[in-house]
Write a protein that holds these residues in place. Structure first.
Motif, short mmCIF file in Angstrom:
data_model
loop_
_atom_site.label_atom_id
_atom_site.label_comp_id
_atom_site.label_asym_id
_atom_site.label_seq_id
_atom_site.Cartn_x
_atom_site.Cartn_y
_atom_site.Cartn_z
N ALA A 184 2.89 4.25 -1.26
CA ALA A 184 2.66 3.46 -2.47
C ALA A 184 1.90 4.26 -3.52
CB ALA A 184 1.90 2.18 -2.11
N ILE A 213 3.72 -3.47 -10.56
CA ILE A 213 3.19 -2.76 -9.38
C ILE A 213 2.39 -1.54 -9.82
CG2 ILE A 213 3.80 -1.49 -7.29
CD1 ILE A 213 6.30 -3.22 -7.10
N GLN A 216 -1.19 -1.97 -10.85
CA GLN A 216 -2.19 -2.14 -9.80
C GLN A 216 -2.85 -0.81 -9.43
OE1 GLN A 216 -2.75 -5.40 -8.94
NE2 GLN A 216 -1.16 -5.75 -10.48
#
Length: 235
Positions: A184, A213, A216
């Motif tokens: 990630a 995403i 974040q």
């Protein structure tokens, strides 16, 4: 036929050796972390300056802080902070898990890993490569205190605490510096950010999903969509 078989065997062994850390040519080579010289590893400390304490490590029993979004903490003991490991081709890490904490999917580009559960119950697994038959196979199992699992070199793997109490594991590696790439972080947290239109196509979702995403991970995405650089020029 025999010479050909011998040659293939020799090449196989050679390739395997070449893929591992260099073999030591002396009893030990305690790393000189202050040396300005850059080598594949670390320069050896002057033998006259080597001390008994260079070969010992304290703090493996100290829990890591798991107060974070994923609920885990990895404390590395690599050559960079345990200099006696230099040239020995081994290292280790302590992994602490909060209740239901996750050590997210990641891989070590230079090492295989053996993970031993010291406390708790973990769900662990790794994914085979795309060229393996069958490709991208998930190999997973629930393991408990006293159990161990091996994660082959450079394959993506993970662990999650399945209990409502903390868990602890000890990982050992076949390299003094296995390094780690968390999937990630690598994909969504690169610096500068990978343009969202590239990831949207790769993951087959909308750019807005990718942008959410990436946000974040603290990336500035205002002008990264549609192939624009931050100064507005096309890239």
């Amino acid at each position: 036929m025999a010479p050909h078989v011998f040659l293939l065997g020799f090449l196989a062994v050679t390739c395997y050796v070449a893929s591992a850390d260099p073999s030591p040519l002396q009893d030990f080579c305690v790393a000189d972390l202050n040396s300005p010289i850059s080598v594949n590893g670390y320069v050896c400390k002057n033998r006259n300056l080597v001390q008994v304490d260079d070969f010992f490590l304290s703090g493996v029993n100290v829990p890591g802080n798991t107060s974070n979004a994923i609920g885990s903490n990895v404390t590395h003991f690599f050559a960079a902070n345990f200099p006696a490991l230099n040239t020995l081709g081994v290292s280790m890490a302590r992994i602490d898990y909060a209740p239901y904490g996750l050590n997210p999917p990641h891989y070590h580009p230079r090492a295989s890993e053996i993970l031993t559960v010291l406390e708790g119950t973990l769900e662990v697994g790794f994914v085979t490569s795309s060229t393996y038959n069958p490709p991208n196979q998930l190999i997973s199992k629930v393991i408990r205190k006293g159990d161990a699992v091996v994660f082959p070199e450079a394959l993506t793997h993970f662990q999650q605490n399945l209990g409502n109490s903390p868990a602890v594991a000890l990982a050992t590696f076949s390299s003094q510096n296995p390094d780690v790439n968390t999937i990630a972080n690598t994909v969504f947290g690169s610096n500068p950010a990978i343009p969202s239109y590239i990831l949207a196509k790769a993951f087959q979702v909308s750019e807005s999903v990718i942008a959410d995403i990436q946000s974040q991970f603290g990336n500035d995405l205002k002008l990264l969509n549609k192939g624009e650089d931050k100064d507005g020029s096309q890239v």
